[in-house]
Design a protein around this motif. Structure first.
Motif, mmCIF file in Angstrom:
data_model
loop_
_atom_site.group_PDB
_atom_site.id
_atom_site.type_symbol
_atom_site.label_atom_id
_atom_site.label_comp_id
_atom_site.label_asym_id
_atom_site.label_seq_id
_atom_site.Cartn_x
_atom_site.Cartn_y
_atom_site.Cartn_z
ATOM 1 N N SER A 132 -0.908 53.058 5.218
ATOM 2 C CA SER A 132 -0.122 54.223 5.740
ATOM 3 C C SER A 132 -0.872 55.414 6.385
ATOM 4 C CB SER A 132 0.924 54.677 4.772
ATOM 5 O OG SER A 132 1.812 55.526 5.199
ATOM 6 N N SER A 134 0.773 58.150 6.218
ATOM 7 C CA SER A 134 1.532 59.345 5.591
ATOM 8 C C SER A 134 0.856 59.846 4.266
ATOM 9 C CB SER A 134 3.058 58.907 5.136
ATOM 10 O OG SER A 134 3.545 59.783 4.178
ATOM 11 N N GLU A 135 0.678 60.990 4.116
ATOM 12 C CA GLU A 135 0.099 61.746 2.850
ATOM 13 C C GLU A 135 0.751 61.225 1.575
ATOM 14 O OE1 GLU A 135 -2.193 65.577 1.463
ATOM 15 O OE2 GLU A 135 -1.043 65.718 3.389
ATOM 16 N N ASP A 136 2.192 61.400 1.752
ATOM 17 C CA ASP A 136 3.192 61.367 0.772
ATOM 18 C C ASP A 136 3.007 59.840 0.386
ATOM 19 O OD1 ASP A 136 3.901 63.881 0.493
ATOM 20 O OD2 ASP A 136 5.573 63.698 1.496
ATOM 21 N N GLY A 173 6.714 52.895 2.854
ATOM 22 C CA GLY A 173 7.579 54.073 2.108
ATOM 23 C C GLY A 173 8.797 53.748 1.801
ATOM 24 N N ALA A 177 11.150 56.918 2.765
ATOM 25 C CA ALA A 177 9.968 57.762 3.554
ATOM 26 C C ALA A 177 9.952 56.602 5.107
ATOM 27 C CB ALA A 177 8.659 57.654 3.055
ATOM 28 N N GLU A 179 10.905 57.025 8.144
ATOM 29 C CA GLU A 179 10.278 57.436 9.463
ATOM 30 C C GLU A 179 8.970 58.115 9.431
ATOM 31 O OE1 GLU A 179 13.190 60.027 11.302
ATOM 32 O OE2 GLU A 179 14.393 58.514 11.941
ATOM 33 N N GLU A 180 8.755 58.806 8.173
ATOM 34 C CA GLU A 180 7.500 59.387 8.201
ATOM 35 C C GLU A 180 6.374 58.432 8.030
ATOM 36 O OE1 GLU A 180 5.125 61.983 4.663
ATOM 37 O OE2 GLU A 180 7.008 61.896 4.631
ATOM 38 N N HIS A 181 6.571 57.440 7.208
ATOM 39 C CA HIS A 181 5.543 56.251 7.373
ATOM 40 C C HIS A 181 5.200 55.787 8.626
ATOM 41 C CE1 HIS A 181 3.642 52.372 6.112
ATOM 42 N NE2 HIS A 181 4.310 51.852 6.504
ATOM 43 N N PHE A 183 5.934 57.110 11.879
ATOM 44 C CA PHE A 183 5.142 58.309 12.659
ATOM 45 C C PHE A 183 3.750 58.499 12.334
ATOM 46 C CE2 PHE A 183 9.906 59.818 13.383
ATOM 47 C CZ PHE A 183 9.933 58.848 14.399
ATOM 48 N N GLU A 184 3.627 58.797 11.147
ATOM 49 C CA GLU A 184 2.325 58.953 10.488
ATOM 50 C C GLU A 184 1.045 58.003 10.735
ATOM 51 O OE1 GLU A 184 1.518 62.334 9.989
ATOM 52 O OE2 GLU A 184 3.687 62.538 10.749
ATOM 53 N N GLU A 230 11.306 49.874 11.906
ATOM 54 C CA GLU A 230 9.962 50.805 11.526
ATOM 55 C C GLU A 230 8.743 50.454 12.229
ATOM 56 O OE1 GLU A 230 8.865 52.172 7.234
ATOM 57 O OE2 GLU A 230 7.675 50.215 7.604
#
Length: 291
Positions: A132, A134-136, A173, A177, A179-181, A183-184, A230
């Motif tokens: 991923s 994403s930082e999260d 995610g 998470a 969308e964040e997963h 996009f990032e 996704e």
């Protein structure tokens, strides 16, 4: 060949001879992964490694590809890796390529000169589990690096002249998470610009720590259609130069392949069409999916 525990390899190494030059995974903290949880990471003695090579020569003398296992084989000292590479190219006369898993920390611990040297000794391709962008999400799965460190590791391999194959995991995610997963991950892959990208879809064994979060309701798995949406978002964000993209692993619902940047719009159109027309018949049945 005798192996210590189960061994694993990337899908593209299906016809390769697997040489277990390390046992287990040095990091072994990823919460989605159960592959190496029953192993304690160690590097066999040089004598044991050479004995494995001897066995490989006897059983598979005509092999054209070799994959160096286990999960963190790049953690080996560069001099040892160099000696292994020299030996296998001497012993396997038809050998064309050698591949290896490279954890981001192990890549960052190698100097650019070391990576270039390993390429000169015959290492052909490094497989990096990006998972991923994403930082999260990277924190959630215990990857142990930031997106910036992941980018640095990937760019380091590419700059060395080695081929780089990056793996990402759809659904990692969860719904939390989504969308964040997407996009990032597109951003990180674009920054790395690897030679190959392979996608898997999240499947959890009971032994994987993330399974407990699913059971408790803290983490919600995506359904097939959400996985496709996704994937579309990730692809939409990809800006790549001359990259082969594969989403045909057995865990994926919709087998796809493309050459970026040329096939990007066709790929997006295909995914959108399958979703819009609700074409469930083209998706891999759940009981056919596997890790």
């Amino acid at each position: 060949m005798n192996y210590e525990g189960a061994v694993f390899r990337p899908p593209s190494e299906a016809s390769s001879l697997i040489l277990q030059i390390t046992v287990g995974c040095k990091h072994n903290q990823c919460t989605f992964c159960s592959m190496y949880k029953g192993k304690s990471f160690h590097i066999p003695s040089k004598e044991d490694i050479m004995s494995s090579i001897d066995a490989g020569v006897k059983e598979y003398p005509m092999v054209r590809r070799i994959f160096l296992a286990d999960g963190d084989a790049l953690a080996c000292d560069t001099d040892l890796l160099s000696e292994i590479l020299q030996t296998i190219y001497q012993r396997f006369p038809h050998l064309e390529r050698v591949g290896i898993y490279g954890g981001p920390k192990d890549i960052l611990n190698k100097t650019p000169q070391e990576l270039s040297y390993l390429k000169d000794q015959g290492l052909g391709i490094v497989y990096l589990g990006v998972e991923s962008g994403s930082e999260d999400v990277l924190k959630l799965i215990g990857k142990g690096v930031t997106p910036e460190e992941m980018i640095a590791a990937g760019q380091k391999v590419v700059a060395s002249g080695l081929k780089l194959s990056c793996t990402i995991i759809l659904g990692l995610g969860g719904k939390q998470a989504f969308e964040e997963h997407a996009f990032e991950t597109g951003k990180v892959l674009s920054a790395i610009n690897p030679h190959f990208i392979g996608t898997l879809t999240l499947m959890l064994e009971p032994e994987a720590p993330l399974s407990k979060k699913v059971q408790s309701g803290e983490f919600t798995l995506l359904n097939p259609w959400e996985c496709l949406r996704e994937l579309g978002l990730i692809i939409q964000g990809l800006e790549l130069r001359d990259c082969l993209f594969r989403s045909n692993h057995a865990s994926n619902y919709l087998p796809l392949k493309a050459h970026f940047p040329y096939d990007k719009e066709l790929l997006l159109s295909t995914i959108k069409g399958v979703i819009a027309e609700n074409r469930a018949e083209v998706l891999r049945p759940e009981n056919w999916r596997e890790l």
